[in-house]
Scaffold this motif. Structure first.
Motif, PDB file in Angstrom:
ATOM      1  N   LEU A   1      85.249  45.506  51.732  1.00 14.41           N
ATOM      2  CA  LEU A   1      84.373  46.528  51.145  1.00 14.41           C
ATOM      3  C   LEU A   1      84.757  47.912  51.667  1.00 14.41           C
ATOM      4  O   LEU A   1      84.891  48.871  50.904  1.00 14.41           O
ATOM      5  CB  LEU A   1      82.900  46.211  51.461  1.00 14.41           C
ATOM      6  N   GLN A   2      84.980  48.007  52.975  1.00 26.85           N
ATOM      7  CA  GLN A   2      85.357  49.303  53.565  1.00 26.85           C
ATOM      8  C   GLN A   2      86.661  49.816  52.989  1.00 26.85           C
ATOM      9  O   GLN A   2      86.815  51.003  52.725  1.00 26.85           O
ATOM     10  CB  GLN A   2      85.504  49.166  55.082  1.00 26.85           C
ATOM     11  N   LYS A   3      87.609  48.868  52.776  1.00 23.44           N
ATOM     12  CA  LYS A   3      88.918  49.261  52.225  1.00 23.44           C
ATOM     13  C   LYS A   3      88.783  49.756  50.794  1.00 23.44           C
ATOM     14  O   LYS A   3      89.534  50.619  50.342  1.00 23.44           O
ATOM     15  CB  LYS A   3      89.890  48.069  52.275  1.00 23.44           C
ATOM     16  N   GLU A   4      87.823  49.185  50.066  1.00 16.87           N
ATOM     17  CA  GLU A   4      87.598  49.542  48.653  1.00 16.87           C
ATOM     18  C   GLU A   4      87.012  50.941  48.484  1.00 16.87           C
ATOM     19  O   GLU A   4      87.180  51.571  47.448  1.00 16.87           O
ATOM     20  CB  GLU A   4      86.607  48.551  48.029  1.00 16.87           C
ATOM     21  N   LEU A   5      86.297  51.407  49.521  1.00 15.21           N
ATOM     22  CA  LEU A   5      85.564  52.672  49.391  1.00 15.21           C
ATOM     23  C   LEU A   5      86.483  53.867  49.214  1.00 15.21           C
ATOM     24  O   LEU A   5      87.538  53.950  49.855  1.00 15.21           O
ATOM     25  CB  LEU A   5      84.676  52.901  50.622  1.00 15.21           C
ATOM     26  N   ASP A   6      86.068  54.787  48.356  1.00 14.18           N
ATOM     27  CA  ASP A   6      86.791  56.024  48.130  1.00 14.18           C
ATOM     28  C   ASP A   6      86.899  56.773  49.463  1.00 14.18           C
ATOM     29  O   ASP A   6      85.936  56.817  50.235  1.00 14.18           O
ATOM     30  CB  ASP A   6      85.996  56.857  47.099  1.00 14.18           C
ATOM     31  N   GLN A   7      88.087  57.349  49.736  1.00 12.48           N
ATOM     32  CA  GLN A   7      88.318  58.069  50.997  1.00 12.48           C
ATOM     33  C   GLN A   7      87.301  59.188  51.172  1.00 12.48           C
ATOM     34  O   GLN A   7      87.065  59.946  50.229  1.00 12.48           O
ATOM     35  CB  GLN A   7      89.725  58.654  50.991  1.00 12.48           C
TER      36      GLN A   7
END
Ligand code: N1C
Length: 275
Positions: free
Chosen positions: A240-246
């Motif tokens: 989920l964290q990796k998926e989040l927009d920067q």
């Protein structure tokens, strides 16, 4: 003498035929009425839920109009050929006007999240909006060559991707996520091995629509029970964290279901102070 007997038998036969015919007519009428009721029943439910949503905000005619726009999406179509875009006019007719900080998303935690949101007015889920509240819990579909709405024998969620119910939730969830801004919350289920499931609406549609700087943070509330198998270090939450927009800040907090219930019932706990 004989002809009198014959006459009586003939009369009996005629009476018998009349009785059978009457029965057939009554049966046809009853069947016709119950079958004919199917479509008005779904429409009536839609209109009633629409009016009940917010009597002061929604005008009666608006609900009738909304029904018209809604049924355009699937009526007369093969129930496996209704893409999410079919609901574009409906979404355009009911824009979301929401308060950024109060938006609550969820996955595999429907009952607990609604138990929590209905008591206080801290957070808003999609079911607290007009379209979400009207269609929550309903099943519907159309049929090629028919102008009716059916509520039985409709394809299930996984039977085909482009079914009317699944496409509706995909489209309306996309619009809800597009409206998200500021600090966004999501209640996930800590009693299952994969709280962030890639096939869920939350993972496949909503998270992808959170864009920085409109959305500043995502605050995951992982609902745990005494024997919960999952905590904030769970592998799916790393995804989920990796998926989040920067740029979007990520937080995760484990909160027991008992604590959520306490916050729901205790009005002295201020909004947002449950975790
Ligand atoms: O697939 P999910 O959960 O991750 O979907 C939940 C997610 C929420 O954040 C909502 O904004 O997507 C939105 N949403 C609903 O609001 C909703 N109400 C009812 C998605 N699905 C919704 N439903 C029904 O729940 C829908 O018919 C589908 O079958 C389930 C999805 O729930 P989930 O798998 O627990």
């Amino acid at each position: 003498m004989e002809s009198g007997e014959k006459g009586r038998r003939r009369l009996c036969r005629i009476l018998g035929v009349v009785a059978v015919l009457l029965l057939v007519v009554i049966l046809a009428l009853v069947l016709g009425l119950t079958l004919g009721q199917k479509a008005p029943t779904f429409k009536a439910t839609f209109i009633a839920k629409c009016k009940a949503f917010n009597a002061s905000m929604v005008h009666e005619d608006d609900c009738e109009k909304l029904w018209g726009v809604f049924e355009q999406a699937y009526v007369g179509r093969d129930p496996c050929e209704v893409p999410m875009e079919a609901y574009d006019p409906l979404i355009a007719a009911v824009p979301f006007k929401l308060e950024c900080k109060r938006m609550m998303f969820w996955s595999k935690s429907k009952d607990v999240v609604h138990e929590f949101t209905k008591k206080g007015d801290c957070f808003l889920t999609l079911e607290n909006t007009l379209l979400g509240s009207v269609l929550d819990g309903l099943t519907w579909c159309g049929k090629k060559g028919s102008s009716e709405t059916f509520t039985t024998s409709c394809p299930g969620w996984d039977d085909c991707v482009n079914n009317p119910v699944r496409s509706f939730w995909n489209r309306v969830s996309a619009a809800f996520a597009d409206a998200a801004c500021g600090d966004v919350s999501a209640m996930l289920n800590g009693s299952i091995a994969t709280p962030f499931n890639p096939t869920s609406v939350f993972a496949s549609i909503e998270v992808k629509r959170f864009k920085y700087p409109r959305v500043k943070s995502l605050n995951v509330v992982l609902v745990t029970q005494a024997n919960s198998v999952t905590n904030c270090t769970n592998a799916s939450l790393k995804d989920l964290q990796k998926e989040l927009d920067q740029g979007i800040t990520y937080n995760c907090k484990e909160v027991s279901e008992a604590r959520l219930e306490e916050c729901s019932s205790n009005k002295t706990i201020p909004c947002g102070a449950c975790w």
